[in-house]
Design an enzyme around this catalytic site. Structure first.
Site, PDB file in Angstrom:
ATOM      1  N   MET A 188     -11.755  24.347  -2.119  1.00 30.55           N
ATOM      2  CA  MET A 188     -12.505  23.650  -3.178  1.00 30.55           C
ATOM      3  C   MET A 188     -14.011  23.890  -3.057  1.00 30.55           C
ATOM      4  SD  MET A 188     -10.221  22.246  -5.043  1.00 30.55           S
ATOM      5  CE  MET A 188      -8.570  21.551  -5.057  1.00 30.55           C
TER       6      MET A 188
ATOM      7  N   ASP B  91       0.068  13.526  -6.220  1.00 31.01           N
ATOM      8  CA  ASP B  91      -1.293  13.973  -6.480  1.00 31.01           C
ATOM      9  C   ASP B  91      -1.348  14.959  -7.644  1.00 31.01           C
ATOM     10  OD1 ASP B  91      -2.388  12.452  -4.503  1.00 31.01           O
ATOM     11  OD2 ASP B  91      -2.635  14.075  -3.057  1.00 31.01           O
TER      12      ASP B  91
ATOM     13  N   LYS C  64      -6.761  12.946  -8.200  1.00 33.83           N
ATOM     14  CA  LYS C  64      -8.220  12.875  -8.215  1.00 33.83           C
ATOM     15  C   LYS C  64      -8.752  14.084  -8.960  1.00 33.83           C
ATOM     16  CE  LYS C  64      -8.387  10.723  -3.623  1.00 33.83           C
ATOM     17  NZ  LYS C  64      -6.956  10.850  -3.322  1.00 33.83           N
TER      18      LYS C  64
END
Length: 486
Positions: free
Chosen positions: A173, A36, A58
């Site tokens: 986040m 990731d 992502k």
């Protein structure tokens, strides 16, 4: 065909030393790694040279691979009989979708291990000087997602329970939803003056923090354009930062260093720079393949008066070849020299009294030992190629992405060969932006390296008299005025 096995591994929050022993062992035996964006790419250096690396990262505005595709790819690679590591930032079980990936493997009857990691909701605050629990400030702690799968991404939470029942809350986040978070916590009973800290890129040297209260943190973040990846920590415990802030006091904190590499060994300089608080991007990533032994050179090994080793790796490879060819080291009559202090140290550790290249006489029968990158500085010398070295192209897109996300402010050039590499393999091939040579501080390890730099139009800001890691660290840690650039 035998079925393979998957390891769903937590890479930790960013500092490469925070991965677990079990996680590192899985990386070292992996045949495929699906990694990731938030997994520190330096961890991939520990993978086998032939390991397949697949980016699954992502970004807020786009997906490289959607979750369903990642699940399918994971199953496909394991069915091929491969040892597959799914490397995820933080802990895979904390907002890491490990449940979905493990379910896909289980539904196909495939074996897997889940390897926990250190989650950023705990580690980022600690690296900012804030333990998430403390007897005087709070005995409860919650980790909360700051966005969900709804159309507006605003999570439907038990705001009353969070506001009145939890002392310290870590939102993951949550920067885009800060106004929503603050409004709901205040509305349901959290005092408006409750301390809040935002921690971006926690545990990296580029770690940034922003402090405020529930009443003003959203406006402050908007004013400075604070972005993810970040942890939002809410609670009175934030006040401990003034006393316990340790990581940001390291001598090289804030240094984001591009280190030119010419060897395949793990860099002791890079390790020490990171220990002192710096982020280090090592360029490029090299790999080696064996070459046929030049038995003509081996047959006259007793005739050489000087042998010059170009790298520590060449020392080990030379001795390994002698053993494989059943050559007694006592047949070697030459004096040994190294092109660098690391090469000399490697020879010394093997019991040989070696000297630096600069002390080598220019007369006498000379053998230069090294990989396929041996230069022609000594046209009359014979050369002994121990291996073929090449750049691992799998890492090219990784470097581009890392350099794009980082803010490199220091470039270290350890040798003249490193200068050639960074220019010809990095700048000319547009992997490294040429602008970095103007905006970053360039440190040359020695006069010869500085001379080589100037041939390529690179003027070092600092030339070290002693080309060793202690000099580098002292130079970077010195309180010299920051360079200004037009």
């Amino acid at each position: 065909m035998e079925k393979g096995r998957a390891f769903l591994v937590g890479a930790g929050p960013g500092d490469v030393q925070l991965i677990t022993v079990k996680g590192m062992e899985a990386i070292k035996k992996a045949q495929v790694i699906l990694y990731d964006r938030l997994a520190n790419p330096k961890l991939l250096d520990y993978a086998p040279a032939d390991c397949e690396l697949i980016y699954c990262g992502k970004l807020p505005d786009r997906h490289v691979l959607r979750q369903e595709m990642i699940n399918d790819l994971l199953v496909e690679k394991v069915l091929e009989g491969k040892i597959v590591v799914r490397l995820k930032g933080g802990d895979p079980g904390v907002f890491g979708r490990v449940g979905e990936e493990a379910a896909a493997l289980a539904e196909n009857g495939l074996s897997f291990d889940i390897v926990p990691g250190i989650t950023s909701g705990i580690s980022a605050p600690l690296y900012a000087g804030i333990p998430v629990t403390h007897r005087e400030f709070g005995e409860s702690f919650a980790v909360v997602t700051a966005h969900d799968k709804s159309e507006n991404g605003q999570p439907k939470l038990d705001w009353k329970g969070l506001a009145t029942g939890i002392d310290t809350i870590a939102f993951y986040m949550g920067i885009s939803n800060l106004p929503y978070i603050s409004k709901n916590l205040i509305k349901h009973g959290k005092p408006a003056d409750t301390p809040v800290i935002l921690i971006q890129w926690g545990t990296f040297s580029r770690q940034q923090t922003l402090e405020g209260t529930l009443s003003n943190i959203a406006a402050k973040a908007k004013e400075v354009n604070f972005t993810n990846p970040a942890i939002t920590l809410v609670g009175d415990i934030v006040s401990l930062r003034k006393k316990l802030n340790w990581f940001e006091k390291k001598p090289l904190f804030g240094k984001q260093i591009l280190l030119a590499r010419t060897g395949t060994d793990e860099s002791e300089l890079a390790k020490e720079l990171m220990e002192q608080g710096a982020d280090v991007i090592e360029f490029p990533k090299w790999k080696k393949v064996t070459v046929p032994v030049d038995r003509a050179v081996i047959s006259r090994i007793s005739a050489y008066e000087e042998i010059l080793f170009t790298s520590p790796e060449s020392v080990r490879e030379f001795l390994r070849i002698l053993i494989a060819e059943r050559i007694d080291i006592r047949r070697v009559k030459a004096n040994f020299y190294g092109c660098s202090t690391k090469s000399v140290k490697s020879l010394n550790e093997k019991g040989f009294m070696a000297k630096l290249e600069g002390e080598m006489p220019l007369s006498g029968k000379l053998l230069v030992v090294g990989d396929s990158d041996i230069t022609s500085e000594y046209p009359h010398a014979e050369k002994f190629i121990t291996s073929k070295k090449m750049i691992d192209e799998q890492f090219t897109p990784i470097f581009k992405r890392v350099i794009e996300e980082a803010s490199v402010n220091t470039i270290i050039l350890p040798s003249s060969r490193a200068v050639k590499t960074i220019v010809e393999e990095g700048i000319i091939k547009e992997i490294i932006p040429q602008q970095l040579l103007k905006t970053a501080r360039v440190v040359s390890m020695g006069v010869r390296t500085a001379n080589a730099s100037e041939k390529y139009g690179i003027i070092p800001d600092k030339v070290l008299e002693a080309p060793d890691k202690t000099s580098v660290i002292n130079c970077l840690a010195s309180k010299e005025p920051e360079l200004s650039f037009v």
